[in-house]
Write a protein that holds these residues in place. Sequence first.
Motif: not given
Lengths: 258, 258, 258
Positions: C26, C51-53, C79-80, C82, C111-112, C139, C170-171, C231
């Motif tokens: 991330k 996502w969109a990082t 998410t990107l 989307e 998300s959409i 989500k 989700r994260e 982790e």
Amino acid sequence: MNYILKNLPERTEKPRQTGFTMAMDKGMSPREVEDFIETCGNYVDIVKLGWATSYVTPNLKDKINIYQQAGIPTYFGGTLFEAFVVRNQFDDYRKVLDKFELTFAEVSDGSIELDHDLKCDYISKLSEQVTVLSEVGSKDAEKIIPPYKWISLMQAELDAGAWKVIGEAREGGNVGLFRSSGEVRSGLVEEILTKIPFEKIIWEAPQKAQQVWFIKLLGSNVNLGNIAPNEMIPLETLRLGLRGDTFDHFLNLESLQS
Amino acid sequence: MNYILKNLPERTEKPRQTGFTMAMDKGMSPREVEDFIETCGNYVDIVKLGWATSYVTPNLKDKINIYQQAGIPTYFGGTLFEAFVVRNQFDDYRKVLDKFELTFAEVSDGSIELDHDLKCDYISKLSEQVTVLSEVGSKDAEKIIPPYKWISLMQAELDAGAWKVIGEAREGGNVGLFRSSGEVRSGLVEEILTKIPFEKIIWEAPQKAQQVWFIKLLGSNVNLGNIAPNEMIPLETLRLGLRGDTFDHFLNLESLQS
Amino acid sequence: MNYILKNLPERTEKPRQTGFTMAMDKGMSPREVEDFIETCGNYVDIVKLGWATSYVTPNLKDKINIYQQAGIPTYFGGTLFEAFVVRNQFDDYRKVLDKFELTFAEVSDGSIELDHDLKCDYISKLSEQVTVLSEVGSKDAEKIIPPYKWISLMQAELDAGAWKVIGEAREGGNVGLFRSSGEVRSGLVEEILTKIPFEKIIWEAPQKAQQVWFIKLLGSNVNLGNIAPNEMIPLETLRLGLRGDTFDHFLNLESLQS
């Protein structure tokens, strides 16, 4: 820019008065600071060396220099100011700021009792030497400050010379602006904003849910503080509506699909 | 020292018998270890390579060497000892300690059933080869050990040759000394301390609230363990009363303001 | 191998179809990526740039190259995808994948709102260009998808060309497969597995308790995703029964002590 996405919310650019992010460094090594700057240098506006971590950090001068070379000012957390004041060492504190060539300082009373006029005197005196951030709110979970009091404290501190005021949380996000559950005291925030201009406040928001809350209420360019270095990139995506949590908030479907 | 603050609690210096901090490395890279030592080398007294992470860590030998060059001993978590014992491979374990030139080892029975006399035999045998830390307490949230039993177990393990005993938590801080809420079982700790000298015990305290609790009860120089590397600098400020959580505890206003 | 322990569960080797781990980056710096690969290169099979990082990550190309040099493919979080689709920029998205020479992509609708036939069309089209992972689950904590629906969605997406399907968390691990408490919706997982082959699913399991749950139910070689880089080593020990949480699960005392 790595690629173009249409209709993103506008973000301010450095030097920022709004959309400002203060990150909290609680003991990174010089190499970790370099990595942080490489990745987040465009997003971080100022770095707080958390509470009195500077006392036990080796190579403090080197570390501050790395930030300064990158154009990122650093300052000591307010707890250090309080540790000097409670020991009657305020003059020593001023010398320490000079020794490390710091241009910012924080005045707070989270851990000590400080008459508010006296606090404003400290703000006044320090603002002759550096740019002052002052923090309002208690670290003590038992001390509830009502909204009108937050407002008058903030206003007095700005009048005394504070550049911006910081709404207190603690690193873990449990007190001050937040209920012990981590939930934002929303009525409090809304009432403060009827009187104090939003560019004058930095909201401490160490937890993601808090960041999301402030961004939804106050927009992409709200000033946020106490952000962990490895949460800076995620925060930037929240500000842009590019993470699930704020994705919907910034979507204006009509404009997007026209 | 970066600057002088008066009337701070006294901290022990290396090599420490009290005021001792054991950090938990759960898989850092060699470069991360270097960064850790640069920043925290004066504060960390010993490093546990958590449970059996050493099995899956590449360049284990190099990593141990980096710590040793800095004068910081490392040892394998007790779960690894148990993994060898449960497989009837105790002799192999002794050879592994030699192969990696380790000078410390941990004996525990958190995940296996081990007759206590047999556990003491292992302590005895290993203490001919290395310095032994032995761990008391179960990782099993269901197994409640009463205070008199903790005391007799600890005493027997010290008598068998253990250098210090470790009061068990788990990395997440949910069992042993702690209630499932993370709260310290305070009566238990107080009763143990009526019989076992406090310099002989390392209290596992991975969470900040636990560290604060032990520092307030037992002072700056309590021995603490299972500290995450990036929490070492924050812990050092807690020990010195330089973070909000312990700020008041170490203030003696009369002496400070005289 | 650093040393030999008998009777460990067997782990698959790269390139893996099962026992597969997807890590979530991330916003690591290039040097942090190098450290990660040095330590976890053998354990991480694919990396999601969360996502969109990727939009706000400087030196994105360099970073992707470091991973590729190590034989570890990367892909952009769903998410990107989307964010491009909701802006009518799907063609731009395809060009971005080419620009960064990516060989994997994720299709999701967390998300959409996306008609499922249309989602399958996207999977189909993208699978001509790259290997597609598709994500099932919302989500949105309010949207409960019943088990038969999860199964039909997953099957349709595999039929449309998805290489594997991802069970959405989700994260933070609060939605989709998990109750808001972080607990796994166990009936759901069991029912899915009656119909969809387990090697075809990557279970998102960012929290340790979730990883333990899946390993106990599905064995060492369950496919897991959204693992934080630091982790990875701990997860590998969980897969091998070398951490307290799964220690008992893999012990077969008869075979061990013979």
